[in-house]
Design a protein around this motif. Sequence first.
Motif, PDB file in Angstrom:
ATOM      1  N   HIS A 160       0.841  -1.193   0.000  1.00 60.50           N
ATOM      2  CA  HIS A 160       0.000   0.000   0.000  1.00 60.50           C
ATOM      3  C   HIS A 160       0.873   1.238   0.000  1.00 60.50           C
ATOM      4  O   HIS A 160       2.062   1.182   0.293  1.00 60.50           O
ATOM      5  CB  HIS A 160      -0.918  -0.003   1.227  1.00 60.50           C
ATOM      6  CG  HIS A 160      -1.761  -1.239   1.330  1.00 60.50           C
ATOM      7  ND1 HIS A 160      -2.053  -1.835   2.529  1.00 60.50           N
ATOM      8  CD2 HIS A 160      -2.343  -2.003   0.378  1.00 60.50           C
ATOM      9  CE1 HIS A 160      -2.808  -2.905   2.327  1.00 60.50           C
ATOM     10  NE2 HIS A 160      -2.982  -3.027   1.024  1.00 60.50           N
ATOM     11  N   GLU A 161       0.263   2.341  -0.283  1.00 62.39           N
ATOM     12  CA  GLU A 161       1.002   3.598  -0.402  1.00 62.39           C
ATOM     13  C   GLU A 161       1.724   3.951   0.883  1.00 62.39           C
ATOM     14  O   GLU A 161       2.867   4.407   0.864  1.00 62.39           O
ATOM     15  CB  GLU A 161       0.027   4.716  -0.791  1.00 62.39           C
ATOM     16  CG  GLU A 161       0.690   6.055  -1.046  1.00 62.39           C
ATOM     17  CD  GLU A 161      -0.315   7.099  -1.490  1.00 62.39           C
ATOM     18  OE1 GLU A 161       0.080   8.261  -1.618  1.00 62.39           O
ATOM     19  OE2 GLU A 161      -1.478   6.755  -1.721  1.00 62.39           O
ATOM     20  N   ASN A 182       2.421   1.519 -10.290  1.00 60.03           N
ATOM     21  CA  ASN A 182       1.085   1.790  -9.751  1.00 60.03           C
ATOM     22  C   ASN A 182       0.091   0.916 -10.508  1.00 60.03           C
ATOM     23  O   ASN A 182      -0.095   1.076 -11.712  1.00 60.03           O
ATOM     24  CB  ASN A 182       0.744   3.277  -9.914  1.00 60.03           C
ATOM     25  CG  ASN A 182      -0.545   3.640  -9.205  1.00 60.03           C
ATOM     26  OD1 ASN A 182      -1.404   2.799  -8.974  1.00 60.03           O
ATOM     27  ND2 ASN A 182      -0.676   4.924  -8.871  1.00 60.03           N
ATOM     28  N   SER A 186      -7.373   1.482  -6.139  1.00 61.17           N
ATOM     29  CA  SER A 186      -7.316   2.185  -4.868  1.00 61.17           C
ATOM     30  C   SER A 186      -8.506   1.790  -4.023  1.00 61.17           C
ATOM     31  O   SER A 186      -9.527   1.333  -4.532  1.00 61.17           O
ATOM     32  CB  SER A 186      -7.305   3.698  -5.104  1.00 61.17           C
ATOM     33  OG  SER A 186      -8.487   4.099  -5.765  1.00 61.17           O
ATOM     34  N   ALA A 195      -3.620   4.056  -2.585  1.00 54.40           N
ATOM     35  CA  ALA A 195      -3.304   3.361  -3.839  1.00 54.40           C
ATOM     36  C   ALA A 195      -2.452   2.131  -3.539  1.00 54.40           C
ATOM     37  O   ALA A 195      -1.773   2.045  -2.511  1.00 54.40           O
ATOM     38  CB  ALA A 195      -2.574   4.293  -4.784  1.00 54.40           C
ATOM     39  N   GLU A 196      -2.470   1.174  -4.452  1.00 50.38           N
ATOM     40  CA  GLU A 196      -1.654  -0.027  -4.343  1.00 50.38           C
ATOM     41  C   GLU A 196      -0.545   0.006  -5.384  1.00 50.38           C
ATOM     42  O   GLU A 196      -0.753   0.465  -6.510  1.00 50.38           O
ATOM     43  CB  GLU A 196      -2.509  -1.285  -4.517  1.00 50.38           C
ATOM     44  CG  GLU A 196      -3.360  -1.633  -3.316  1.00 50.38           C
ATOM     45  CD  GLU A 196      -4.002  -3.000  -3.475  1.00 50.38           C
ATOM     46  OE1 GLU A 196      -3.450  -3.981  -2.921  1.00 50.38           O
ATOM     47  OE2 GLU A 196      -5.022  -3.092  -4.159  1.00 50.38           O
ATOM     48  N   PHE A 197       0.610  -0.516  -4.988  1.00 50.16           N
ATOM     49  CA  PHE A 197       1.773  -0.507  -5.866  1.00 50.16           C
ATOM     50  C   PHE A 197       2.403  -1.898  -5.915  1.00 50.16           C
ATOM     51  O   PHE A 197       2.266  -2.698  -4.993  1.00 50.16           O
ATOM     52  CB  PHE A 197       2.822   0.494  -5.364  1.00 50.16           C
ATOM     53  CG  PHE A 197       2.378   1.919  -5.434  1.00 50.16           C
ATOM     54  CD1 PHE A 197       2.639   2.684  -6.563  1.00 50.16           C
ATOM     55  CD2 PHE A 197       1.689   2.502  -4.377  1.00 50.16           C
ATOM     56  CE1 PHE A 197       2.234   3.998  -6.635  1.00 50.16           C
ATOM     57  CE2 PHE A 197       1.288   3.821  -4.441  1.00 50.16           C
ATOM     58  CZ  PHE A 197       1.556   4.570  -5.573  1.00 50.16           C
ATOM     59  N   GLY A 229       2.766  -1.614 -16.496  1.00 47.79           N
ATOM     60  CA  GLY A 229       2.943  -0.325 -15.853  1.00 47.79           C
ATOM     61  C   GLY A 229       3.207   0.790 -16.838  1.00 47.79           C
ATOM     62  O   GLY A 229       2.774   1.927 -16.641  1.00 47.79           O
TER      63      GLY A 229
END
Length: 232
Positions: A160-161, A182, A186, A195-197, A229
Amino acid sequence: VSISTNMAASESCEKKVNGSDSPKSQKPPLNREGSSEKGKWVKLNVGGTYFLTTTTTLCREPDSFLFRLCQEDPDLHSDKDEQGAYLIDRDPTYFGPVLNYLRHGKLVINKDLAEEGVLEEAEFYNIRSLIKACKDRIRERDVRRSQAPVKYVYRVLQCHEDELTQMVSTMSDGWKFEQLINIGSSYNYGNEDQAEFLCVVSREYDNTLNGVVETQTDTEKVKELRERGSRM
């Protein structure tokens, strides 16, 4: 004639007294390994693991510790356990290759064992030909490594962010940050959107480990994620 017969009888009696005619007084001949009991079974207790072999095998190297053990060298202090096995305080994992070498004269080491470990045991038991074989094997291995191209292992971590900073700062064991992707999804975390990465990290691949298939699979996954990405 009477004098001659008495002299022969006297000589015969003298031989029997001295034991020259008695078969019981003759020692059995030693075999070429130096043991009078060729092929006798011997039990060894190496670090708590039992090995069963013969004196013929253990006496392959006349200058070795195991040869002296079979000869019951008075200068070599050796105890036996309750089963009559010789007690040897060494690692049984690396004794297997040593014993097999004495059996058939070939150095066979499992992939999960290090050559240096076998060399250490060969030096302890003073098996000179095995010491040379281990050093040659290590030298050949090091040459192959120096000539091999550098490979990398890739890992993809989802986070997670708010976890990014902690994850990057706690990376260890040679892992390096490569790319942050990214993934576009979210969710609401409390009162804030998170946001998720995908975090791509890499490390130099150790050729001594068994992970070729895994490395290739991870590399293909990384390429796919990078393309994904770049389209976002």
